[in-house]
Scaffold this motif. Structure first.
Motif, PDB file in Angstrom:
ATOM      1  N   VAL A  10     -61.907 -36.067  78.938  1.00  0.00           N
ATOM      2  CA  VAL A  10     -62.446 -36.474  77.643  1.00  0.00           C
ATOM      3  C   VAL A  10     -62.626 -35.299  76.678  1.00  0.00           C
ATOM      4  CG1 VAL A  10     -63.604 -38.486  78.638  1.00  0.00           C
ATOM      5  CG2 VAL A  10     -64.877 -36.336  78.369  1.00  0.00           C
ATOM      6  N   CYS A  11     -62.400 -34.077  77.170  1.00  0.00           N
ATOM      7  CA  CYS A  11     -62.583 -32.885  76.320  1.00  0.00           C
ATOM      8  C   CYS A  11     -61.620 -32.909  75.142  1.00  0.00           C
ATOM      9  CB  CYS A  11     -62.339 -31.648  77.175  1.00  0.00           C
ATOM     10  SG  CYS A  11     -62.133 -30.120  76.233  1.00  0.00           S
ATOM     11  N   VAL A  12     -62.113 -32.559  73.938  1.00  0.00           N
ATOM     12  CA  VAL A  12     -61.237 -32.499  72.770  1.00  0.00           C
ATOM     13  C   VAL A  12     -61.006 -31.057  72.304  1.00  0.00           C
ATOM     14  CG1 VAL A  12     -61.641 -34.848  71.956  1.00  0.00           C
ATOM     15  CG2 VAL A  12     -63.168 -33.004  71.191  1.00  0.00           C
ATOM     16  N   GLY A  13     -61.351 -30.100  73.170  1.00  0.00           N
ATOM     17  CA  GLY A  13     -61.014 -28.700  72.909  1.00  0.00           C
ATOM     18  C   GLY A  13     -61.700 -28.089  71.707  1.00  0.00           C
ATOM     19  N   ALA A  14     -62.910 -28.562  71.407  1.00  0.00           N
ATOM     20  CA  ALA A  14     -63.594 -28.056  70.226  1.00  0.00           C
ATOM     21  C   ALA A  14     -64.136 -26.645  70.438  1.00  0.00           C
ATOM     22  CB  ALA A  14     -64.729 -29.000  69.840  1.00  0.00           C
ATOM     23  N   GLY A  15     -64.316 -26.240  71.689  1.00  0.00           N
ATOM     24  CA  GLY A  15     -64.723 -24.866  71.975  1.00  0.00           C
ATOM     25  C   GLY A  15     -66.208 -24.576  71.840  1.00  0.00           C
ATOM     26  N   GLN A  16     -67.010 -25.612  71.600  1.00  0.00           N
ATOM     27  CA  GLN A  16     -68.456 -25.394  71.425  1.00  0.00           C
ATOM     28  C   GLN A  16     -69.080 -24.809  72.693  1.00  0.00           C
ATOM     29  OE1 GLN A  16     -70.265 -26.081  68.637  1.00  0.00           O
ATOM     30  NE2 GLN A  16     -69.660 -28.025  67.765  1.00  0.00           N
ATOM     31  N   CYS A  17     -68.597 -25.248  73.859  1.00  0.00           N
ATOM     32  CA  CYS A  17     -69.161 -24.779  75.129  1.00  0.00           C
ATOM     33  C   CYS A  17     -68.816 -23.304  75.358  1.00  0.00           C
ATOM     34  CB  CYS A  17     -68.642 -25.628  76.286  1.00  0.00           C
ATOM     35  SG  CYS A  17     -66.848 -25.699  76.393  1.00  0.00           S
ATOM     36  N   VAL A  18     -67.592 -22.933  75.058  1.00  0.00           N
ATOM     37  CA  VAL A  18     -67.145 -21.547  75.246  1.00  0.00           C
ATOM     38  C   VAL A  18     -67.961 -20.622  74.354  1.00  0.00           C
ATOM     39  CG1 VAL A  18     -65.146 -20.011  75.173  1.00  0.00           C
ATOM     40  CG2 VAL A  18     -64.824 -22.430  75.700  1.00  0.00           C
ATOM     41  N   ILE A  33     -58.003 -26.986  76.788  1.00  0.00           N
ATOM     42  CA  ILE A  33     -58.978 -27.919  77.360  1.00  0.00           C
ATOM     43  C   ILE A  33     -59.924 -27.162  78.299  1.00  0.00           C
ATOM     44  CG2 ILE A  33     -59.171 -29.961  78.888  1.00  0.00           C
ATOM     45  CD1 ILE A  33     -58.228 -30.466  75.906  1.00  0.00           C
ATOM     46  N   VAL A  34     -61.156 -27.681  78.401  1.00  0.00           N
ATOM     47  CA  VAL A  34     -62.219 -26.959  79.110  1.00  0.00           C
ATOM     48  C   VAL A  34     -61.879 -26.686  80.576  1.00  0.00           C
ATOM     49  CG1 VAL A  34     -63.485 -29.067  79.736  1.00  0.00           C
ATOM     50  CG2 VAL A  34     -64.731 -26.892  79.529  1.00  0.00           C
ATOM     51  N   VAL A  35     -62.302 -25.519  81.044  1.00  0.00           N
ATOM     52  CA  VAL A  35     -62.197 -25.179  82.461  1.00  0.00           C
ATOM     53  C   VAL A  35     -63.448 -24.365  82.811  1.00  0.00           C
ATOM     54  CG1 VAL A  35     -60.661 -23.289  81.802  1.00  0.00           C
ATOM     55  CG2 VAL A  35     -60.781 -23.942  84.162  1.00  0.00           C
ATOM     56  N   LEU A  55     -74.168 -29.891  72.473  1.00  0.00           N
ATOM     57  CA  LEU A  55     -73.192 -29.558  71.430  1.00  0.00           C
ATOM     58  C   LEU A  55     -71.817 -30.149  71.704  1.00  0.00           C
ATOM     59  CD1 LEU A  55     -74.017 -25.827  70.601  1.00  0.00           C
ATOM     60  CD2 LEU A  55     -74.321 -27.812  69.116  1.00  0.00           C
ATOM     61  N   CYS A  56     -71.489 -30.357  72.958  1.00  0.00           N
ATOM     62  CA  CYS A  56     -70.160 -30.892  73.276  1.00  0.00           C
ATOM     63  C   CYS A  56     -69.990 -32.242  72.583  1.00  0.00           C
ATOM     64  CB  CYS A  56     -69.977 -31.060  74.779  1.00  0.00           C
ATOM     65  SG  CYS A  56     -68.436 -31.920  75.163  1.00  0.00           S
ATOM     66  N   PRO A  57     -68.985 -32.371  71.732  1.00  0.00           N
ATOM     67  CA  PRO A  57     -68.861 -33.605  70.940  1.00  0.00           C
ATOM     68  C   PRO A  57     -68.367 -34.798  71.740  1.00  0.00           C
ATOM     69  CG  PRO A  57     -67.011 -32.158  70.494  1.00  0.00           C
ATOM     70  CD  PRO A  57     -67.946 -31.377  71.379  1.00  0.00           C
ATOM     71  N   SER A  58     -67.862 -34.561  72.950  1.00  0.00           N
ATOM     72  CA  SER A  58     -67.273 -35.686  73.674  1.00  0.00           C
ATOM     73  C   SER A  58     -67.902 -35.903  75.052  1.00  0.00           C
ATOM     74  CB  SER A  58     -65.761 -35.487  73.798  1.00  0.00           C
ATOM     75  OG  SER A  58     -65.499 -34.261  74.429  1.00  0.00           O
ATOM     76  N   GLN A  59     -69.141 -35.429  75.222  1.00  0.00           N
ATOM     77  CA  GLN A  59     -69.873 -35.638  76.492  1.00  0.00           C
ATOM     78  C   GLN A  59     -69.032 -35.258  77.714  1.00  0.00           C
ATOM     79  OE1 GLN A  59     -70.368 -39.072  74.539  1.00  0.00           O
ATOM     80  NE2 GLN A  59     -71.567 -37.584  73.417  1.00  0.00           N
ATOM     81  N   ALA A  60     -68.386 -34.107  77.626  1.00  0.00           N
ATOM     82  CA  ALA A  60     -67.529 -33.682  78.728  1.00  0.00           C
ATOM     83  C   ALA A  60     -68.291 -32.825  79.739  1.00  0.00           C
ATOM     84  CB  ALA A  60     -66.337 -32.894  78.181  1.00  0.00           C
ATOM     85  N   ILE A  61     -69.548 -32.476  79.429  1.00  0.00           N
ATOM     86  CA  ILE A  61     -70.288 -31.540  80.282  1.00  0.00           C
ATOM     87  C   ILE A  61     -71.528 -32.214  80.852  1.00  0.00           C
ATOM     88  CG2 ILE A  61     -71.474 -29.301  80.343  1.00  0.00           C
ATOM     89  CD1 ILE A  61     -69.891 -28.577  77.806  1.00  0.00           C
TER      90      ILE A  61
HETATM   91  S1  SF4 Z   1     -65.995 -29.447  76.982  1.00  0.00           S
HETATM   92 FE1  SF4 Z   1     -66.805 -30.218  75.082  1.00  0.00          FE
HETATM   93  S2  SF4 Z   1     -67.506 -28.386  74.000  1.00  0.00           S
HETATM   94 FE2  SF4 Z   1     -66.175 -27.684  75.626  1.00  0.00          FE
HETATM   95  S3  SF4 Z   1     -64.152 -27.501  74.698  1.00  0.00           S
HETATM   96 FE3  SF4 Z   1     -64.273 -29.567  75.601  1.00  0.00          FE
HETATM   97  S4  SF4 Z   1     -64.990 -30.870  73.950  1.00  0.00           S
HETATM   98 FE4  SF4 Z   1     -65.407 -28.761  73.351  1.00  0.00          FE
END
Ligand code: SF4
Ligand code: HEM
Lengths: 69, 405
Positions: A10-18, A33-35, A55-61
């Motif tokens: 479900v990650c959209v690669g927004a980078g907020q987590c990084v 995509i998140v790793v 902060l993750c916009p797509s509840q991937a964490i």
């Molecule tokens: S896990 Fe969430 S915050 Fe991190 S890159 Fe993916 S979408 Fe963005």
């Protein structure tokens, strides 16, 4: 200790987590995509990890407090 | 259930007017205090709903099951007649639901990853310094919008995307034709077609002569292996160019003006450049330049904050309201670069959250820092009354910013 899980589906690669916890989260070179760099973190990092979850916009964490050392 | 929801025919006309150029329309705060969701009437007589508080905006934007972002849906709410037409013809993933949205977006996420954007920082800095050289050589007074706010994102996008810099005025005309509030349907549609055709030609050029740029990389990685058609790439490229130019430009103009209006804050930031990260987040929160997106349409009857949004009706999430929500931010109408503004929603939320956000952050951090360092005595060269604010645009900012130093 905190256990960390990510859902790359479900990650959209927004980078907020990084941006928020760079020692735990990274983005795959191939597609951004998140790793996870680490699947656990010490309790002191709880505030930052909670922030990344929010902060993750797509509840991937998701995170879970593990009482075992 | 909230019993104070006015009848449809009493729903006020939307959009609202600002009464102060530095704050969102006062109706947001009033409506936000009364209820989390407020019905409004659009130009075409249709009813739509404003979601005004931080919690509910996140809730709607996270809920792809009950809300759709499909711009081609005839019920998708639009702020102007021109917007109806460009929405109907939107082919890029900004107007798609999942699974299509993620499938397309993921072809581009790598290009905007934190690591990629970090690697671009030296180039972004060099562009900022070059433009400030030109401004110093020009001497005061100078219009910071024309000489910096417009040129800087154009040069950055040119370096990243691979569009020749000479074409930036054309690209900006295309972006503005979509982002206006008063343009004709024809103008908006013609410019949408022209920009996609332009990117389509650029794809051909880069296929023949690849460079170190996004268009060449996407061709190599996705177009040649058959994962992305040239026409789809042209539409997505046009969206990226529009999004990459007009938004950052407005944050530079408006952000700089806010720093000029708050002298103590500006001095503090100039003295301690480590504050820039938080300052940019706070400026994004305070300005929230994207005014009439995100938008969604309810796929079924949905109860939000106790109010039922009927199936098929449109929903606007005015980010400037969520970002001034007193439930989320203390003293929300005060600009405070030392607060933790990280929960702001200026880049939206959910699957459509801004793809270019890391680029925008680094651009703004670099450009504000460079302005403060290079032009320490910066001040407005005209009275505030002569600044023309973008009341006529969907993306808020200033049309001009004459400064001296
Ligand atoms: S896990 Fe969430 S915050 Fe991190 S890159 Fe993916 S979408 Fe963005
Ligand atoms: C300060 C600058 C910027 C702001 C405030 C901003 C704001 C936004 C917002 C609010 C959205 C969500 C729209 C919605 O949900 O309907 C969005 C989406 C998007 N933005 Fe930005 N943006 C900025 C800069 C950029 C830049 C520099 C780029 C690229 C170069 C960019 C590319 C995109 C793209 C491609 C989308 C669509 C994402 C999707 O649908 O998945 N933006 N932006």
């Amino acid at each position: 200790m905190i256990r960390i899980r990510v859902n790359p589906q479900v990650c959209v690669g927004a980078g907020q987590c990084v941006r928020t916890v760079p020692e735990v989260f990274d983005q795959r070179d191939s597609d951004g995509i998140v790793v996870l760099l680490a699947s656990t973190a010490p309790d002191e990092r709880l505030t930052y990890l909670q922030k990344a979850v929010k902060l993750c916009p797509s509840q991937a964490i998701s995170i879970e407090l593990d009482p075992k050392p | 259930m909230d019993s104070h929801i006015p009848m449809a025919d009493m729903a006020p006309a939307f959009p609202f007017q600002r009464t102060c150029p530095f704050h969102p329309p006062p109706q947001y705060a009033a409506a936000r205090a009364a209820a989390p969701v407020c019905p409004v009437t659009l130009w075409n007589g249709k009813r739509a709903w404003l979601v005004l508080r931080h919690v509910e905006v996140r809730e709607v934007l996270s809920d792809d099951t009950r809300f759709s972002g499909a711009m081609a849906d005839p019920d998708f709410p639009a702020i102007t007649p021109a917007r109806v037409t460009v929405d109907k013809n939107e082919r890029a993933f900004v107007g798609m639901d999942n699974p299509d949205h993620d499938a397309y977006r993921r072809l581009f996420t790598r290009e905007f990853s934190v690591r990629r954007m970090l690697a671009l920082k030296p180039q972004i800095s060099a562009i900022a310094e070059q433009l400030l050289d030109e401004i110093e050589a020009h001497g005061p007074p100078a219009d910071l919008v024309a000489m910096l706010a417009v040129k800087f994102p154009s040069l950055v996008m040119s370096a990243l995307f691979g569009s020749p810099y000479e074409d930036h005025e054309f690209i900006i005309r295309c972006a503005v034709a979509r982002h206006g509030l008063t343009q004709s349907v024809e103008e908006a549609e013609v410019k949408a077609r022209e920009l996609a055709a332009y990117v389509r030609r650029l794809i051909d050029t880069k296929e023949a002569r690849p460079g170190d740029d996004m268009v060449s990389r996407i061709i190599e990685e996705h177009v040649r292996p058959g994962k992305l058609s040239r026409d789809d790439f042209a539409e997505i490229g046009a969206m990226i160019l529009r999004a990459g130019h007009d938004t950052t430009t407005n944050m530079i103009g408006m952000g700089t003006l806010l720093l000029l209006q708050n002298d103590a804050m500006r001095r503090r930031l100039a003295a301690d450049p480590a504050l820039i990260d938080g300052a940019v987040e706070e400026l994004l929160r305070f300005v929230s330049p994207v005014q009439y997106s995100p938008r969604r349409v309810a796929k079924e009857d949905v109860v939000i904050g106790g109010v039922t949004i009927p199936k098929g009706e449109g929903v606007f999430m005015p980010l400037a309201s969520a970002n001034r929500d007193e439930r989320m931010f203390d003293a929300p109408d005060t600009l405070d670069i030392t607060r933790d503004a990280s929960q702001h929603l200026a880049f939206g939320f959910g699957i459509h959250q801004c793809l270019g956000q890391m680029l925008a952050r680094y651009e703004l951090q670099i450009v504000y820092t460079a302005i403060l360092r290079r032009l320490p005595n910066l001040r407005l060269a005209v009275p505030l009354e002569e600044i023309r604010f973008k009341h006529d645009m969907q993306i808020y900012g200033v049309h001009n910013l004459p400064v001296a130093w």
